[in-house]
Write a protein that holds these residues in place. Structure first.
Motif, PDB file in Angstrom:
ATOM      1  N   LEU A  38       0.820  -1.219   0.000  1.00  0.00           N
ATOM      2  CA  LEU A  38       0.000   0.000   0.000  1.00  0.00           C
ATOM      3  C   LEU A  38       0.846   1.257   0.000  1.00  0.00           C
ATOM      4  N   ILE A  39       1.868   1.293   0.852  1.00  0.00           N
ATOM      5  CA  ILE A  39       2.663   2.522   0.932  1.00  0.00           C
ATOM      6  C   ILE A  39       3.658   2.628  -0.224  1.00  0.00           C
ATOM      7  N   ILE A  40       4.352   1.529  -0.545  1.00  0.00           N
ATOM      8  CA  ILE A  40       5.376   1.605  -1.596  1.00  0.00           C
ATOM      9  C   ILE A  40       4.730   1.911  -2.945  1.00  0.00           C
ATOM     10  N   ASN A  41       3.601   1.249  -3.215  1.00  0.00           N
ATOM     11  CA  ASN A  41       2.882   1.504  -4.463  1.00  0.00           C
ATOM     12  C   ASN A  41       2.428   2.951  -4.533  1.00  0.00           C
ATOM     13  N   ASN A  42       1.906   3.429  -3.416  1.00  0.00           N
ATOM     14  CA  ASN A  42       1.390   4.796  -3.401  1.00  0.00           C
ATOM     15  C   ASN A  42       2.507   5.820  -3.603  1.00  0.00           C
ATOM     16  N   ILE A  43       3.637   5.599  -2.937  1.00  0.00           N
ATOM     17  CA  ILE A  43       4.770   6.528  -3.062  1.00  0.00           C
ATOM     18  C   ILE A  43       5.273   6.551  -4.498  1.00  0.00           C
ATOM     19  N   PHE A  44       5.376   5.371  -5.123  1.00  0.00           N
ATOM     20  CA  PHE A  44       5.882   5.331  -6.497  1.00  0.00           C
ATOM     21  C   PHE A  44       4.877   5.905  -7.490  1.00  0.00           C
ATOM     22  N   LYS A  45       3.590   5.753  -7.212  1.00  0.00           N
ATOM     23  CA  LYS A  45       2.596   6.400  -8.076  1.00  0.00           C
ATOM     24  C   LYS A  45       2.763   7.920  -8.032  1.00  0.00           C
ATOM     25  N   ILE A  46       2.946   8.408  -6.795  1.00  0.00           N
ATOM     26  CA  ILE A  46       3.176   9.856  -6.625  1.00  0.00           C
ATOM     27  C   ILE A  46       4.478  10.263  -7.301  1.00  0.00           C
ATOM     28  N   SER A  47       5.519   9.431  -7.144  1.00  0.00           N
ATOM     29  CA  SER A  47       6.824   9.731  -7.739  1.00  0.00           C
ATOM     30  C   SER A  47       6.733   9.844  -9.256  1.00  0.00           C
ATOM     31  N   VAL A  48       6.035   8.880  -9.854  1.00  0.00           N
ATOM     32  CA  VAL A  48       5.883   8.893 -11.307  1.00  0.00           C
ATOM     33  C   VAL A  48       5.122  10.140 -11.752  1.00  0.00           C
ATOM     34  N   ASN A  49       4.062  10.489 -11.007  1.00  0.00           N
ATOM     35  CA  ASN A  49       3.295  11.685 -11.343  1.00  0.00           C
ATOM     36  C   ASN A  49       4.142  12.954 -11.223  1.00  0.00           C
TER      37      ASN A  49
END
Length: 833
Positions: free
Chosen positions: A294-305
């Motif tokens: 949940l956290i790693i996926n969310n952080i990387f989604k934000i990172s990509v954005n």
């Protein structure tokens, strides 16, 4: 000549690595949050694997003591020719030979005679070995208890006469009677946890070679490559060498053998192996993976954005989809390495602390240290699962980054604005709701992440706060003190030779402060079905003698206790196991037959059968004790008065003695009983010891639950803080424009706080719903099974965690926005042009 592909192929892996490092270096706050998130996930994995593998190894070591050998398995009833064939199989690394000779020719003493080679002795688990194994023809290696039963001191060099019967193994068919004169070359004690209920006498090879033994009196113990699915491997070895495996002992045909699996090995695949014991660990594993995802996926989604414009530019200058994916995955891998190293170090430390707490409060688990091999295994599993979690978390963001076109990337704005709204009245609350729910996946992942720690903490406290100490120890001890042999307290009272000496009871009765007490009598394995049975019923009765003082401590489920009838008449009381109802009822008359003695008794009533008034283990009694496939019989626990018990069984062996003392004398009695602890046949238990043990157990559950909750809470807070920080930075221009058109900084803070409150309140509602489901489908049934807990609903931890989230959200939002809105309004708008 080089192909066009080789000409066009660019060796750019090094440049992608440099670019990944540069991106991480540029955004240090995001990098540090990722590092901490992955490290926390790794800590959870490492702690979990340390505890699970440590407990598994401890259970194996403890069970091996009961089995008596560390070998993986055995082939039974094999000839010398069979051994020669099987020993050459590629899957058998080592083997040992054990020859069955027969049994001691003595009706009162049960002991087996056999021969074992060096490997067999090395794989056996003996305590207090003195002397050496037999080498000369007249030498014998014997357990000290059997030597003393035969009337000898059990000293090295002592001459001993042993009458024995040579028998065919597993059938008991008599071949020859002999008497041998031997010299004791060595002695040992069986481990206190051993379930080998008979004595063991080992003879020398030189002596055994001169005996007329059947060709198939051999068992071949084996060591395989590993302990995984031992049964399947033994079957394949037998099949590969042309053997058929039989289940029935005795009278096997040529090329027919039996196998034995050492069930101490948890993954042996032995019949009856209960893999459901791994279910809690599997659920925790899934939980940890979910929390990390949940956290790693969310952080990387934000990172990509955040990096979407940069990724678009990279695509414009020729970077392919595969290279974009590789870049995003490489970022995660670079961060994962130091995180995993840190996580493994901290996780193993936490795992050791938890294991030490478990071993210190549980006498039936072997206290082991995590070996280097086990630690390396923990690190391997933890690293694999952490990397797998990271890989799964990054897959979706990497795929999204690779898919977006350069033109779309340059125009990208994450917030999806609707062209029309149902209302023209736009408030801060409505604006916050539209912003939060614009990305539903992010909303769900944040709420899930925040809820996990709250649900776990609430579940732990629901369980621990409802532990009833008095209710819990009533199943184990009903008097102030209970004395017995060490084997009784280790759940191994199989033989009346382990009975309590009355001299201990006499000394206790004379000690100041003693009030009163009563004994529990049991004959051990002297009688087995059908030597003891109930006429007309296909059940296995287990008779226990009990003094009326202990009966008065029990609560009657049916009928009532009459002391005069009990001591002077022919009555029995049924001990009913809570998991299986008895077929007997108060008032029933039954005929109990022990050998040739028959006695009619009347059932006076029923009481609960548990550790406080029973064997402390559950025996398995089969209709035919010599047939492993024989059906198992239902056991009826029948309590008799001491006189009636002795009349039927001819036995007066005291299994345990419970007694009460004056409150003022407890401290004095503790010291008095400790003075007997050096005696090898004495041990004791007390209500205070059990209460402290339950408190330690409660503390252990709380420690593990709190540790898991804290780590998950930190993960959820990191996720929450990362969301807040990212949204403030990403919407810096939008927030500045709102300020430019008249919105004050205080209003903007309120808007941001309202967004955070939506997450927090949604998390509270969701965790409350999940908690209701956990209570209904897990905790209520589980707590009913444990018997020492009474369920009551608790919600305080849920509120505490969510209030903490709200406070953290408000404080961090205020501080972070103030820090990033210090520049002038014009500069903030221009900085992102």
């Amino acid at each position: 000549m080089e192909s066009w592909w080789q000409i066009m192929k660019v060796q750019n892996r090094a440049y992608i690595r440099k670019l990944a490092k540069a991106i991480l270096t540029t955004n240090k706050s995001r990098r540090n949050i990722l590092l901490l998130a992955i490290a926390l996930t790794c800590i959870l994995f490492t702690s979990l694997f340390s505890v699970v593998l440590g407990l598994g190894k401890s259970m194996e070591a403890q069970t091996m003591k009961t089995v008596g050998s560390i070998s993986h398995g055995s082939y039974k009833e094999v000839s010398n020719k069979d051994i020669e064939i099987l020993s050459k199989d590629k899957d058998i690394k080592k083997y040992a030979i054990k020859k069955h000779i027969g049994i001691l020719n003595d009706e009162k003493i049960r002991a087996e005679l056999s021969y074992s080679d060096k490997n067999g002795f090395d794989w056996s688990l003996f305590d207090n070995v003195r002397g050496r194994y037999p080498e000369k023809e007249n030498q014998v290696f014997i357990d000290i208890a059997t030597a003393k039963k035969l009337g000898y001191k059990g000293e090295i060099g002592e001459k001993i006469k042993i009458p024995f019967n040579i028998e065919k193994p597993y059938t008991g068919e008599l071949i020859e009677k002999k008497i041998g004169d031997f010299v004791i070359s060595g002695t040992y004690q069986s481990p206190i946890d051993s379930n080998v209920g008979v004595g063991q006498i080992y003879l020398s090879k030189a002596y055994v070679d001169k005996l007329s033994l059947p060709d198939t009196n051999n068992d071949m113990e084996v060591m395989l490559n590993n302990s995984f699915m031992i049964k399947d491997k033994l079957l394949k070895i037998a099949e590969r060498n042309g053997y058929k495996v039989s289940d029935s002992p005795g009278n096997l045909s040529d090329k027919e053998i039996r196998i034995g699996v050492n069930f101490a090995y948890l993954l042996s695949g032995a019949d009856g192996t209960d893999f459901t014991m791994f279910l809690p660990a599997l659920l925790l594993l899934i939980l940890v993976m979910l929390a990390g995802f949940l956290i790693i996926n969310n952080i990387f989604k934000i990172s990509v954005n955040e990096d979407i414009n940069l990724l678009g530019l990279l695509k414009t200058i020729g970077m392919t989809k595969v290279q974009i994916k590789r870049l995003v995955h490489l970022e995660s891998f670079i961060i994962a390495i130091p995180s995993i190293i840190l996580g493994n170090i901290i996780g193993i430390t936490i795992g050791k602390i938890i294991l030490n707490k478990i071993f210190s409060t549980n006498v039936v688990l072997a206290n082991i240290n995590l070996s280097l091999v086990l630690i390396l295994l923990v690190i391997l599993f933890s690293t694999i699962f952490t990397l797998l979690t990271v890989f799964l978390s990054v897959m979706s963001p990497a795929k999204y980054a690779a898919k977006i076109s350069p033109i779309d990337a340059s125009k990208y704005n994450e917030t999806q604005v609707k062209k029309k709204y149902k209302s023209d009245n736009i408030s801060l609350g409505k604006l916050a709701r539209r912003q939060v729910f614009s990305n539903k996946f992010r909303f769900i992942s944040i709420v899930l992440s925040m809820s996990l720690s709250a649900v776990i903490l609430n579940s732990v406290l629901t369980y621990t706060s409802n532990i009833d100490l008095e209710k819990g120890i009533s199943d184990v001890i009903v008097t102030d003190y209970n004395i017995a042999s060490p084997k009784y307290f280790r759940y191994r009272y199989y033989d009346k030779e382990d009975s309590l000496k009355e001299t201990f009871i006499d000394q206790i009765k004379e000690h100041q402060g003693f009030k009163d007490g009563g004994a529990l009598y049991y004959y051990g394995d002297q009688y087995q079905y059908p030597d003891i049975r109930v006429e007309g019923k296909k059940i296995a009765p287990l008779l226990l003698g009990v003094d009326d003082y202990l009966i008065n401590k029990q609560k009657f489920l049916e009928g009532e206790f009459d002391r005069d009838k009990w001591n002077n008449g022919s009555f029995a009381i049924v001990g009913e196991d809570s998991d299986k109802k008895s077929s007997l009822k108060a008032g029933d008359k039954i005929k109990i037959k022990v050998k040739n003695t028959i006695k009619e008794v009347q059932i006076m009533g029923k009481i609960n059968y548990n550790y406080s008034d029973g064997l402390r283990y559950y025996p398995i009694i089969q209709e035919d004790r010599f047939d492993e496939s024989s059906p198992e019989l239902d056991i009826e626990y029948l309590y008799l008065s001491p006189n009636l018990y002795e009349e039927l069984t001819g036995d007066r062996s005291i299994m345990s003695y419970g007694f009460d003392v004056e409150d003022s004398a407890k401290e004095n009695f503790d010291e008095f009983l400790k003075s007997f602890e050096d005696e090898p046949d004495f041990s004791y238990d007390s209500r205070d010891i059990q209460i402290n043990s339950f408190k330690d157990f409660k503390n252990l559950i709380e420690f593990v639950g709190y540790s898991l909750s804290i780590v998950l809470f930190l993960i959820s807070v990191l996720n929450f803080i990362n969301i807040i920080a990212t949204e403030i930075l990403r919407n810096k221009v939008n927030l500045s424009i709102l300020e430019a058109i008249g919105m004050t900084k205080d209003n903007i803070k309120k808007y941001l706080i309202k967004k955070n409150l939506i997450y927090s309140i949604s998390s509270l509602v969701f965790s409350f719903i999940v908690m209701l489901l956990v209570n209904k489908f897990i905790l209520i049934d589980f707590m009913a099974e444990t018997k020492w807990t009474t369920f009551s609903f608790i919600i305080t931890p849920l509120l505490m965690v969510n209030i903490a989230n709200i406070i953290i959200g408000i404080l961090f939002t205020n501080k972070f926005y103030e820090k990033h809105s210090r520049d002038s309004l014009v500069d903030r708008i221009r900085s992102l042009e």
